[in-house]
Design a protein around this motif. Structure first.
Motif, short mmCIF file in Angstrom:
data_model
loop_
_atom_site.label_atom_id
_atom_site.label_comp_id
_atom_site.label_asym_id
_atom_site.label_seq_id
_atom_site.Cartn_x
_atom_site.Cartn_y
_atom_site.Cartn_z
N VAL A 92 15.06 -1.19 4.67
CA VAL A 92 16.26 -2.03 4.77
C VAL A 92 15.93 -3.39 5.37
O VAL A 92 16.40 -4.42 4.88
CB VAL A 92 17.36 -1.31 5.58
CG1 VAL A 92 18.53 -2.24 5.87
CG2 VAL A 92 17.83 -0.07 4.82
N ASP A 93 15.10 -3.42 6.41
CA ASP A 93 14.72 -4.70 7.02
C ASP A 93 14.02 -5.61 6.02
O ASP A 93 14.32 -6.80 5.93
CB ASP A 93 13.79 -4.47 8.22
CG ASP A 93 14.48 -3.87 9.43
OD1 ASP A 93 15.73 -3.89 9.49
OD2 ASP A 93 13.76 -3.37 10.33
N ILE A 94 13.09 -5.06 5.26
CA ILE A 94 12.31 -5.87 4.32
C ILE A 94 13.19 -6.33 3.16
O ILE A 94 13.18 -7.52 2.79
CB ILE A 94 11.07 -5.10 3.83
CG1 ILE A 94 10.07 -4.98 4.98
CG2 ILE A 94 10.45 -5.76 2.60
CD1 ILE A 94 8.92 -4.04 4.74
N VAL A 95 13.95 -5.43 2.59
CA VAL A 95 14.84 -5.83 1.49
C VAL A 95 15.88 -6.82 2.01
O VAL A 95 16.17 -7.83 1.36
CB VAL A 95 15.50 -4.60 0.84
CG1 VAL A 95 16.59 -5.01 -0.13
CG2 VAL A 95 14.44 -3.76 0.12
N GLY A 96 16.42 -6.56 3.19
CA GLY A 96 17.40 -7.48 3.78
C GLY A 96 16.83 -8.86 4.00
O GLY A 96 17.51 -9.87 3.75
N ALA A 97 15.58 -8.95 4.45
CA ALA A 97 14.95 -10.26 4.64
C ALA A 97 14.79 -10.97 3.30
O ALA A 97 15.10 -12.16 3.17
CB ALA A 97 13.59 -10.09 5.33
N ALA A 98 14.33 -10.24 2.29
CA ALA A 98 14.17 -10.84 0.96
C ALA A 98 15.51 -11.34 0.42
O ALA A 98 15.60 -12.44 -0.14
CB ALA A 98 13.55 -9.82 0.00
N VAL A 99 16.54 -10.55 0.59
CA VAL A 99 17.88 -10.94 0.14
C VAL A 99 18.36 -12.16 0.93
O VAL A 99 18.88 -13.12 0.36
CB VAL A 99 18.87 -9.76 0.29
CG1 VAL A 99 20.31 -10.21 0.10
CG2 VAL A 99 18.51 -8.65 -0.70
N GLY A 100 18.19 -12.12 2.25
CA GLY A 100 18.64 -13.22 3.09
C GLY A 100 17.97 -14.54 2.76
O GLY A 100 18.64 -15.57 2.64
N PHE A 101 16.66 -14.52 2.61
CA PHE A 101 15.95 -15.76 2.24
C PHE A 101 16.45 -16.29 0.90
O PHE A 101 16.65 -17.49 0.72
CB PHE A 101 14.43 -15.54 2.20
CG PHE A 101 13.79 -15.39 3.55
CD1 PHE A 101 13.99 -16.34 4.54
CD2 PHE A 101 12.99 -14.31 3.84
CE1 PHE A 101 13.39 -16.23 5.79
CE2 PHE A 101 12.39 -14.18 5.08
CZ PHE A 101 12.59 -15.14 6.07
N ASP A 102 16.68 -15.39 -0.04
CA ASP A 102 17.17 -15.81 -1.36
C ASP A 102 18.59 -16.37 -1.27
O ASP A 102 18.87 -17.43 -1.85
CB ASP A 102 17.12 -14.63 -2.32
CG ASP A 102 17.54 -15.03 -3.73
OD1 ASP A 102 17.00 -16.02 -4.26
OD2 ASP A 102 18.43 -14.36 -4.29
N LEU A 103 19.47 -15.70 -0.55
CA LEU A 103 20.85 -16.18 -0.45
C LEU A 103 20.94 -17.55 0.23
O LEU A 103 21.84 -18.33 -0.07
CB LEU A 103 21.72 -15.16 0.30
CG LEU A 103 21.97 -13.84 -0.43
CD1 LEU A 103 22.77 -12.89 0.46
CD2 LEU A 103 22.68 -14.06 -1.76
N LEU A 104 20.01 -17.82 1.13
CA LEU A 104 20.00 -19.12 1.80
C LEU A 104 19.24 -20.17 0.98
O LEU A 104 19.19 -21.34 1.38
CB LEU A 104 19.37 -19.01 3.19
CG LEU A 104 20.16 -18.21 4.22
CD1 LEU A 104 19.39 -18.10 5.53
CD2 LEU A 104 21.53 -18.85 4.46
N GLY B 85 25.97 -5.19 0.40
CA GLY B 85 26.01 -4.79 -1.01
C GLY B 85 24.62 -4.58 -1.58
O GLY B 85 24.38 -3.61 -2.31
N ALA B 86 23.70 -5.48 -1.25
CA ALA B 86 22.32 -5.35 -1.75
C ALA B 86 21.66 -4.10 -1.17
O ALA B 86 20.99 -3.35 -1.89
CB ALA B 86 21.52 -6.60 -1.38
N ILE B 87 21.88 -3.85 0.11
CA ILE B 87 21.29 -2.67 0.76
C ILE B 87 21.90 -1.38 0.20
O ILE B 87 21.19 -0.41 -0.05
CB ILE B 87 21.44 -2.77 2.28
CG1 ILE B 87 20.52 -3.89 2.78
CG2 ILE B 87 21.13 -1.45 2.97
CD1 ILE B 87 20.75 -4.34 4.20
N ASP B 88 23.20 -1.39 -0.05
CA ASP B 88 23.85 -0.21 -0.65
C ASP B 88 23.25 0.11 -2.02
O ASP B 88 23.16 1.28 -2.41
CB ASP B 88 25.36 -0.43 -0.79
CG ASP B 88 26.08 -0.39 0.55
OD1 ASP B 88 25.48 0.04 1.56
OD2 ASP B 88 27.27 -0.82 0.58
N SER B 89 22.82 -0.92 -2.74
CA SER B 89 22.28 -0.70 -4.09
C SER B 89 20.93 -0.01 -4.07
O SER B 89 20.44 0.42 -5.12
CB SER B 89 22.19 -2.03 -4.85
OG SER B 89 21.05 -2.77 -4.47
#
Length: 190
Positions: free
Chosen positions: A118-130, A23-27
């Motif tokens: 996508v990798d960088i945004v995904g990492a930022a999202v992942g760290f935040d979600l955890l 969802g974050a990546i789609d945005s």
């Protein structure tokens, strides 16, 4: 070593919700982008493999282009957006230094590509979600040998990666490959 896709795979293994990540990546509003996630065997061990699927592109992006993409992404929290911006800034400042340029003038080649965004945004999202506030890691192996990048054949670590890793403890691993990418180095640094 560390790269953006390896980081995403590790975060998914650590419990990041794939639907929330997608969802974050789609945005980001990047047309045709999809995450392919699968379980693979590496030697005798199970691993998660992440690949960013996207249409072919030829555009290079400037730091301001990346910031604009982040600002327009309605599916990112302020913390996620800021972490991603800091990772991109680390890369941009290193690239500007090694090319004798400025952050505003430098254009991102490989790191401006859709998969790196996508990798960088995904990492930022992942760290935040955890709920990650701090990350501690071992000394970073860079690898050895040469890789072909937009600027031609470069030694490992590439000049940009070496600049990003300045002051970060490294370890020599005698493997003829790029073990740490600029994206991975910037994630570690940030």
């Amino acid at each position: 070593g560390i790269s953006g896709d390896m980081t995403l795979a590790a975060l998914l293994d650590a419990g990041v919700d794939l639907a929330a990540l997608r969802g974050a990546i789609d945005s980001l509003g990047l047309p045709g982008v999809k995450l392919k996630v699968e379980t693979v065997m590496k030697g005798a061990f199970r691993a998660t493999y992440v690949k960013v699927l996207h249409p072919e592109q030829h555009a290079h992006r400037h730091y301001t282009d990346i910031v604009r993409i982040l600002e327009q992404a309605g599916g990112l929290t302020d913390r996620q957006r800021e972490t991603a911006r800091k990772i991109f800034r680390a890369i941009g400042e290193a690239e500007a230094k090694v090319h004798g340029s400025t952050l505003e003038q430098i254009h991102f080649h490989e790191v401006g590509a859709i998969d790196s965004i996508v990798d960088i945004v995904g990492a930022a999202v992942g760290f935040d979600l955890l709920g990650v506030d701090d990350v501690v890691c071992s000394k970073i192996p860079t690898g050895r040998g040469y890789v072909r990048i937009d600027h031609g054949l470069c030694p490992v670590p590439t000049p940009g990666t070496a600049e990003i890793l300045r002051g970060i403890p490294l370890v020599d691993v005698p493997i003829q490959a790029e073990l740490t990418t600029p994206t991975g180095a910037a994630i570690v640094k940030t």
